[in-house]
Design a protein around this motif. Structure first.
Motif, mmCIF file in Angstrom:
data_model
loop_
_atom_site.group_PDB
_atom_site.id
_atom_site.type_symbol
_atom_site.label_atom_id
_atom_site.label_comp_id
_atom_site.label_asym_id
_atom_site.label_seq_id
_atom_site.Cartn_x
_atom_site.Cartn_y
_atom_site.Cartn_z
ATOM 1 N N ALA A 1 0.742 -1.092 0.031
ATOM 2 C CA ALA A 1 0.197 0.054 0.200
ATOM 3 C C ALA A 1 0.792 1.292 0.157
ATOM 4 N N LEU A 2 2.143 1.233 0.487
ATOM 5 C CA LEU A 2 2.895 2.272 0.271
ATOM 6 C C LEU A 2 3.588 2.715 -0.818
ATOM 7 N N ILE A 3 3.666 1.608 -1.766
ATOM 8 C CA ILE A 3 4.363 1.996 -3.267
ATOM 9 C C ILE A 3 3.940 3.113 -3.952
ATOM 10 N N PRO A 4 2.619 3.422 -4.068
ATOM 11 C CA PRO A 4 2.295 4.584 -4.751
ATOM 12 C C PRO A 4 2.796 5.837 -4.262
ATOM 13 N N LEU A 5 3.209 5.825 -2.889
ATOM 14 C CA LEU A 5 3.637 6.871 -2.443
ATOM 15 C C LEU A 5 5.136 7.283 -3.048
ATOM 16 N N ALA A 6 5.674 6.332 -3.721
ATOM 17 C CA ALA A 6 7.078 6.723 -4.336
ATOM 18 C C ALA A 6 6.989 7.640 -5.533
ATOM 19 N N ALA A 7 5.633 7.845 -6.117
ATOM 20 C CA ALA A 7 5.480 8.723 -7.252
ATOM 21 C C ALA A 7 5.097 10.094 -6.456
ATOM 22 N N ASP A 8 5.163 10.235 -5.376
ATOM 23 C CA ASP A 8 5.048 11.626 -4.812
ATOM 24 C C ASP A 8 6.369 12.406 -4.568
ATOM 25 N N PRO A 9 6.296 13.535 -5.414
ATOM 26 C CA PRO A 9 7.598 14.393 -5.236
ATOM 27 C C PRO A 9 8.269 14.529 -3.855
ATOM 28 N N GLY A 10 7.355 14.504 -3.015
ATOM 29 C CA GLY A 10 7.844 14.714 -1.556
ATOM 30 C C GLY A 10 8.508 13.408 -1.001
ATOM 31 N N LEU A 11 8.483 12.075 -1.818
ATOM 32 C CA LEU A 11 9.117 10.984 -1.140
ATOM 33 C C LEU A 11 10.653 11.095 -2.079
ATOM 34 N N ARG A 12 11.749 11.840 -1.587
ATOM 35 C CA ARG A 12 12.897 11.760 -2.333
ATOM 36 C C ARG A 12 13.826 10.731 -1.546
ATOM 37 N N PRO A 13 14.554 9.811 -2.024
ATOM 38 C CA PRO A 13 15.288 9.035 -1.608
ATOM 39 C C PRO A 13 16.823 9.635 -1.093
ATOM 40 N N PRO A 14 17.683 9.293 -0.200
ATOM 41 C CA PRO A 14 17.344 7.751 0.404
ATOM 42 C C PRO A 14 16.337 7.747 1.523
ATOM 43 N N VAL A 15 15.501 6.652 1.199
ATOM 44 C CA VAL A 15 14.432 6.589 2.219
ATOM 45 C C VAL A 15 14.287 5.136 2.590
ATOM 46 N N ALA A 16 13.574 4.647 3.649
ATOM 47 C CA ALA A 16 13.353 3.366 3.885
ATOM 48 C C ALA A 16 12.145 2.947 4.363
ATOM 49 N N LEU A 17 11.947 1.692 4.271
ATOM 50 C CA LEU A 17 10.649 1.267 4.761
ATOM 51 C C LEU A 17 10.786 0.844 6.069
ATOM 52 N N LEU A 18 9.986 1.455 7.161
ATOM 53 C CA LEU A 18 10.178 1.070 8.697
ATOM 54 C C LEU A 18 9.098 -0.036 8.851
ATOM 55 N N ALA A 19 9.356 -1.023 9.723
ATOM 56 C CA ALA A 19 8.418 -2.005 10.069
ATOM 57 C C ALA A 19 8.729 -2.124 11.684
ATOM 58 N N HIS A 20 7.595 -1.995 12.457
ATOM 59 C CA HIS A 20 7.852 -1.919 13.855
ATOM 60 C C HIS A 20 6.637 -2.760 14.317
ATOM 61 N N ALA A 21 6.991 -3.503 15.456
ATOM 62 C CA ALA A 21 5.886 -4.243 16.226
ATOM 63 C C ALA A 21 4.804 -3.212 16.884
ATOM 64 N N VAL A 22 3.541 -3.405 16.732
ATOM 65 C CA VAL A 22 2.895 -2.589 17.347
ATOM 66 C C VAL A 22 2.946 -2.364 18.713
ATOM 67 N N ASP A 23 3.075 -3.611 19.472
ATOM 68 C CA ASP A 23 3.209 -3.763 20.986
ATOM 69 C C ASP A 23 4.426 -3.529 21.333
ATOM 70 N N GLU A 24 5.625 -3.308 20.621
ATOM 71 C CA GLU A 24 6.847 -3.339 21.102
ATOM 72 C C GLU A 24 7.703 -2.341 19.961
ATOM 73 N N PRO A 25 7.491 -1.037 19.807
ATOM 74 C CA PRO A 25 8.062 -0.306 19.091
ATOM 75 C C PRO A 25 9.487 -0.373 18.750
ATOM 76 N N GLY A 26 10.177 -0.761 19.736
ATOM 77 C CA GLY A 26 11.604 -0.603 19.584
ATOM 78 C C GLY A 26 12.085 -1.902 19.011
ATOM 79 N N ARG A 27 11.023 -2.976 18.792
ATOM 80 C CA ARG A 27 11.437 -4.052 17.576
ATOM 81 C C ARG A 27 11.059 -3.668 16.301
ATOM 82 N N SER A 28 12.137 -3.450 15.487
ATOM 83 C CA SER A 28 11.766 -2.762 14.068
ATOM 84 C C SER A 28 12.979 -3.534 13.256
ATOM 85 N N ALA A 29 12.451 -3.194 11.829
ATOM 86 C CA ALA A 29 13.349 -3.467 10.540
ATOM 87 C C ALA A 29 13.201 -2.447 9.601
#
Length: 853
Positions: free
Chosen positions: A45-73
């Motif tokens: 669902a986040l792929i379409p945002l790559a067409a937004d001019p405001g999304l300029r790399p370098p960027v990263a997809l951040l995934a984090h556990a809802v119940d433990e935000p410090g657990r992330s990738a």
């Protein structure tokens, strides 16, 4: 299209500009109906945002556990990342794009496994072929191999798979080709040769063949979790082929291509995925930096030269010439003499080196050698600047407001815009004047973030004014701070609310008194008055239970500083007043007994407490407060009485007896604390059981305060340095008295200098070696000019120096008695600096008492 193998599997090296150009050429030639990309499927669902001019790399997809935000990738993307090129191509051509790697819900659940250790040779597999998440757990200290292979599996793997030697396919292929440097081999084969003029699929076919041979020889290469990831990829590939036929293109690490080409059953693949652990995960885009791409472990991607790679990707032609022109421009900005001739010679040298080394194009090594020889005159000093600013770079990506974010992140972004405080990858210093609303707001925001563990800014020493109205911060935005913000989201939805909740929780959990007083100080700095009642209750509880004078002495300075902040920040600090006065009273009572029978180390530590309490009492005495707040509930003159008892040799008379019992009954305000503190110092100065360094320090503090005359100070020094005093104790007394900037005192008071000189010349030879280290440490702390002046005075002799000074032929600025006329001449300047000219001037103002009025 000459490729006959379907689906189209484009094996790449992640973050490689050559691979990125090859992917773009292959997609232009193949025109697939859909593009599958290695990455977490929840991010579709986040792929379409790559067409937004405001999304300029370098960027990263951040995934984090809802119940433990410090657990992330993280899944980083740069402009020269093949995956980013594939996403952009799909969006530009209206082709569906999907991620097909193992879902983040499983990746996050598998974090912390021993399988995340880095390969033994130090090369991350993800540097070449196995793109996976950059992972972090709990404290955010991600391990290295998660960067490379992103292996989510762990406990269910067979022992032989876990024990298998991990390999780096890049290193194996480089060795087979006769290279000792895998990076240089890859640049020669891919980055510097491009996709090929006629067949855009040839590079991918060659890589697939090479990886097939490696997989046949090494299996998973010690990365058994790849079996699970590849099973999920095959399932997703089957689903795409069912929907779009064979017009499917897959962009993934080349290491995985043979496994995706392998024919397996759906049942077997689903069996590998059965029973995987899960956690609920949220994903979003976050900014990334080139510096993080350059790090092999933790949150990095292991690309040693992201700035160089970005240059190779964007340069339309003549990349070496353009690169060396950039280098010349940077060096000119740093005032180094670099001309066009230097650039021309550097290009020629780089091309010659490449030819000698058998390389198709000068690489970073050749250009670096050319810069060193031609532009740096053989020095490595300019190379450090070039590496930091160009080879790596300070590029920080941007993410649009439309990207999903936790409420706390949105509130932080709103405040950043409101306060005009933009996150930047390049470290910078920020000077704040707290008398202005904008700077005061910036200060509160930065302090609140520090309370939440978001270390965007660190306080620094100001090079200008040292007043409480000015602050200096050192700012630098790091990508992992996005994780810290997500983690802090459990405390609230706004920065203010979250910081207040965190402060209250920290106050309840704190065990040391100093921790609670420091927290109270932070609350005032951060503008959190609503958290103060909870913190003050915890402070009162800890103070009532703590009987250690050292702990009380550590706690008082922070508390007094907090009282002072109320002036410039407009914070009500009345709640702290009574607690500060109570702590001071308890210190006054407990300090004299606590200073007896101490060894050398304990005495040095107590000396630091003594100085800190002295400074705190001085500030406290100058703080306006209601009389009731300064009274406290303990004291009743005990300190004064203790001072008189401790000063038995003085008998309560003479210089010390004048106000030895001061403070016994007055309760008019904080100013009364100063007199009671002086009584404590007198007690310490006269007790033989107190360590010499503390007795000397007490005399010095009283002398600086004007509570002790110079004659009495000389008498006490004479007693401490008398022949009956052991040399080690006398040396400790001297260190306490003249240590820490006391050199000027000896320069301007020749009687004290003469006493020290006479004592030192009389120290027995057998004891001299024992006191020498202590004396050298004391005098080594003086400024060079002070040491030089002391040496001149000692060489001339005190009497001779005094006679010459009196005659006007001695050292300038020294005389037997103060020159009142010269002293009065500086009073107008002092008045101007202190702002005392607002009232009419009288003749009585020409005195030091008038200045201090």
């Amino acid at each position: 299209m000459t490729d006959t193998s379907r689906p189209l599997l484009l094996g790449v090296r992640h973050h490689g500009p050559g691979s990125a150009r090859a992917v773009r050429a292959a997609l232009d030639a193949a025109r697939p109906a859909t593009v599958l990309i290695e990455g977490p499927p929840e991010a579709d669902a986040l792929i379409p945002l790559a067409a937004d001019p405001g999304l300029r790399p370098p960027v990263a997809l951040l995934a984090h556990a809802v119940d433990e935000p410090g657990r992330s990738a993280f899944w980083p993307f740069a402009e020269f990342s093949p995956e980013w090129v594939a996403i952009r191509w799909a969006l530009e051509h209206g082709v569906p794009a999907r991620f097909i790697d193992l879902p983040a819900t499983h990746t996050l659940a598998w974090e912390g496994s021993e399988e995340r250790a880095a390969p033994p040779d130090g090369h991350e597999q993800g540097n070449g072929y196995g793109h996976g998440p950059d992972t972090a757990t709990g404290t955010g200290a991600g391990a290295g191999a998660g960067v490379g292979v992103g292996e989510p599996g762990g406990g269910d793997e067979p022992d032989d798979a876990r024990d298998h030697l991990r390999i780096d396919p890049l290193a194996v292929l480089a060795e087979a080709a006769g290279y000792d440097d895998p990076e240089r081999w890859w640049e020669d084969v891919v980055e510097h040769r491009g996709p090929g003029e006629r067949d855009p699929f040839a590079p991918f076919a060659a890589l697939e063949e090479a990886m097939g041979a490696l997989r046949e020889r090494y299996g998973t290469g010690g990365h058994a979790r790849d079996l699970v990831r590849e099973a999920h990829m095959r399932i997703q590939l089957r689903a795409a082929r069912k929907a779009f036929g064979d017009e499917v293109a897959v962009v993934c690490g080349a290491w995985h291509v043979p496994a995706l080409r392998e024919r397996t059953t759906v049942v077997a693949d689903r069996g590998l995925l059965r029973g995987l652990p899960k956690v609920k995960a949220d994903l979003t885009w976050v900014p990334w930096t080139h510096r993080r791409l350059a790090r092999a472990g933790g949150y990095g991607a292991g690309i040693e030269s992201p700035g160089w790679y970005a240059h190779l990707f964007h340069a339309p032609d003549r990349p070496v010439e353009r690169w060396l022109t950039k280098v010349a421009g940077l060096l000119r900005e740093e005032d180094r003499i670099v001309s066009s001739a230097h650039v021309i010679e550097a290009v020629r040298l780089a091309e010659t080196l490449a030819a000698l080394r058998g390389r198709p194009l000068p690489g970073l090594g050749e250009t670096t050698d050319a810069v060193r020889a031609v532009m740096g005159d053989g020095s490595d000093v300019p190379l450090a600047l070039v590496h930091d600013r160009l080879v790596v770079g300070d590029v920080l990506g941007e993410v649009p407001e439309s990207a999903p974010a936790v409420p706390l992140q949105r509130d932080l972004a709103r405040q950043q815009r409101s306060l005009r405080l933009k996150p930047e990858a390049l470290e910078r210093e920020l000077e704040l004047d707290l008398r202005g609303d904008t700077d005061a707001g910036r200060s509160r925001l930065l302090h609140r973030l520090r309370l939440l563990g978001v270390g965007w800014g660190e306080p620094a020493r100001s090079r200008g004014s040292t007043g409480t109205f000015r602050e200096t911060w050192r700012l630098r935005w790091e990508p992992e701070l996005s994780v810290r913000v997500a983690e802090a989201g459990v405390w609230g939805t706004t920065v203010c609310g979250a910081a207040q909740a965190k402060a209250e929780a920290d106050a309840a959990a704190a065990r040391a008194l100093a921790d609670v007083t420091a927290l109270a100080e932070h609350c005032l700095l951060a503008g959190l008055p609503d958290a103060l009642p909870v913190v003050m209750r915890a402070l009162a509880d800890r103070a009532a239970l703590d009987t250690d004078v050292g702990h009380l002495a550590q706690a008082l300075p922070a508390l007094v500083r907090s009282l002072r902040y109320g002036d410039v920040r407009g914070t009500d600090t009345g709640a702290l007043a009574g607690v500060a006065a109570g702590l001071a009273e308890r210190i006054f009572i407990g300090l004299p007994p606590a200073c007896t029978a101490l060894d050398t180390d304990a005495a040095e530590e107590m000396r630091g407490h003594l100085d800190a309490v002295h400074a705190a009492v001085g500030l406290l005495a100058e703080t306006p407060v209601a009389p009731s707040a300064a009274g406290g509930e303990v004291g009743n003159g005990e300190v004064g009485n203790g001072g008189g008892t401790g000063g038995g040799t003085d008998g309560g008379t003479g210089a010390f007896g004048a106000d030895a019992g001061a403070g016994a009954g007055s309760r008019t305000g904080y100013g009364d604390l100063r007199s009671r503190w002086r009584a404590v110092l007198r007690a310490l100065a006269l007790r033989d059981t107190v360590a010499g360094v503390l007795r000397g320090r007490a005399v010095r503090l009283l002398l600086d305060e004007g509570a002790l005359g110079s004659e009495e100070a000389a008498r006490l020094m004479g007693l401490a340095l008398s022949p009956g005093t052991p040399p080690a104790d006398a040396a400790a007394w001297i260190e306490g008295f003249v240590g820490g900037g006391g050199g000027l005192l000896l320069v301007h008071d020749e009687r004290l200098l003469g006493l020290v000189d006479s004592w030192l010349t009389g120290v027995p030879a057998a004891a001299f070696a024992g006191v020498l280290p202590l004396l050298r440490r004391t005098f080594a702390a003086y400024e060079p000019g002070v040491r030089r002046t002391l040496g001149e005075l000692v060489r001339r002799g005190p009497g001779e120096a005094r006679g010459r000074a009196g005659a006007g032929s001695g050292t300038p600025g020294f005389a037997a008695e103060p020159d009142a006329g010269r002293a009065d001449a500086v009073l107008p300047v002092l008045r101007l600096l202190l702002g005392l000219d607002e009232r009419p001037r009288t003749t009585d103002d020409n005195s030091l008492a008038g200045v201090g009025a």
